[in-house]
Design an enzyme around this catalytic site. Structure first.
Site, PDB file in Angstrom:
ATOM      1  CG  HIS A  53      -1.539  -1.349   1.298  1.00  0.00           C
ATOM      2  ND1 HIS A  53      -2.914  -1.697   0.590  1.00  0.00           N
ATOM      3  CD2 HIS A  53      -1.116  -2.346   1.928  1.00  0.00           C
ATOM      4  CE1 HIS A  53      -3.163  -2.725   0.732  1.00  0.00           C
ATOM      5  NE2 HIS A  53      -2.299  -3.409   1.489  1.00  0.00           N
ATOM      6  CD  GLU A  68      -2.094  -3.886   5.034  1.00  0.00           C
ATOM      7  OE1 GLU A  68      -3.248  -3.684   4.748  1.00  0.00           O
ATOM      8  OE2 GLU A  68      -1.449  -4.256   4.369  1.00  0.00           O
ATOM      9  CG  HIS A 121       0.539  -6.707   2.328  1.00  0.00           C
ATOM     10  ND1 HIS A 121      -0.312  -5.880   1.730  1.00  0.00           N
ATOM     11  CD2 HIS A 121       1.551  -6.946   1.488  1.00  0.00           C
ATOM     12  CE1 HIS A 121       0.001  -5.602   0.347  1.00  0.00           C
ATOM     13  NE2 HIS A 121       1.158  -6.111   0.245  1.00  0.00           N
ATOM     14  CD  GLU A 184      -1.845 -10.106   4.692  1.00  0.00           C
ATOM     15  OE1 GLU A 184      -1.503  -9.301   5.411  1.00  0.00           O
ATOM     16  OE2 GLU A 184      -2.324 -10.232   3.559  1.00  0.00           O
TER      17      GLU A 184
END
Ligand SMILES: [Zn+2]
Length: 221
Positions: A53, A68, A121, A184
């Protein structure tokens, strides 16, 4: 090929180190497609670290407004710095808070001929299910071993839940030409993970564990 990065130096804590000298991604005003990532290779491994992102895309928003992007950028920068300290060439797909397309990320890695691609992430679930916590590492095809090694390294040294190594058709995994994984690091919507991921010391532990996993993988290639 010189394998200076194979030396088993202990990982040093992130104190008083000079500013990192990563290959800089393009400023946001430039088209990432035109970014020339070719750089002289000196025989050392090149790892791409991809903080998820950025910019207009903050990623998942969790408990207490935890974003995040604010979790994954510091972890990614620290992973990159540790790898550089250990003699691995590192390219970041972004090194501050700006937007990069998914295609731009994989093109940087592919054009540079990277040896591994590690996307970082943080996870989220809907329905206010704060009991869902833990680390997952994804691969698509060739990243299986890299995913295994990173997940194991995290579980060895970070007090996080294990949600396993999984296969997924994420864009950055499918379109990277080299072994690619997506970590993650926990759930911003999880009660335990959100508290941990808000803590810089925990993020630093996570970064060290990911970096150790990448180094272990590079040594075993
Ligand atoms: Zn994400």
């Amino acid at each position: 090929m010189p394998r200076s990065w194979q030396t088993r130096q202990p990982l040093t804590p992130p104190v008083a180190s000079p500013p990192p000298r990563f290959s800089a991604p393009p400023p946001p005003s430039l088209n990432p497609y035109s970014y020339s990532t070719r750089r002289p290779r000196d025989g050392r491994a090149l790892v791409v670290i991809d903080p998820g992102h950025g910019g207009r895309d903050p990623g998942a928003i969790g408990i207490g407004g935890l974003r995040e992007v604010d979790v994954v950028l510091p972890i990614s920068l620290e992973v990159a710095r540790i790898l550089e300290q250990q003699g691995v060439n590192v390219m970041l797909t972004r090194n501050s808070d700006y937007f990069v397309t998914l295609a731009g990320r994989t093109q940087m890695a592919n054009q540079a001929g990277a040896d591994a691609f590690v996307s970082i992430h943080a996870n989220a679930v809907g329905g206010q299910r704060a009991e869902v916590n833990g680390v997952e590492t994804y691969y698509y095809t060739s990243g299986r071993r890299l995913a295994d090694v990173i997940q194991r390294s995290i579980l060895r040294s970070v007090p996080s839940g294990n949600r396993g190594v999984r296969q997924a058709r994420f864009y950055v995994l499918r379109y990277s030409a080299m072994p690619a994984v997506l970590v993650e690091v926990g759930f911003v919507t999880g009660y335990t993970d959100a508290r941990n991921l808000s803590n810089p010391a925990y993020r630093s532990q996570m970064a060290q564990a990911i970096a150790r996993g990448i180094l272990e993988y590079m040594q075993g290639r």
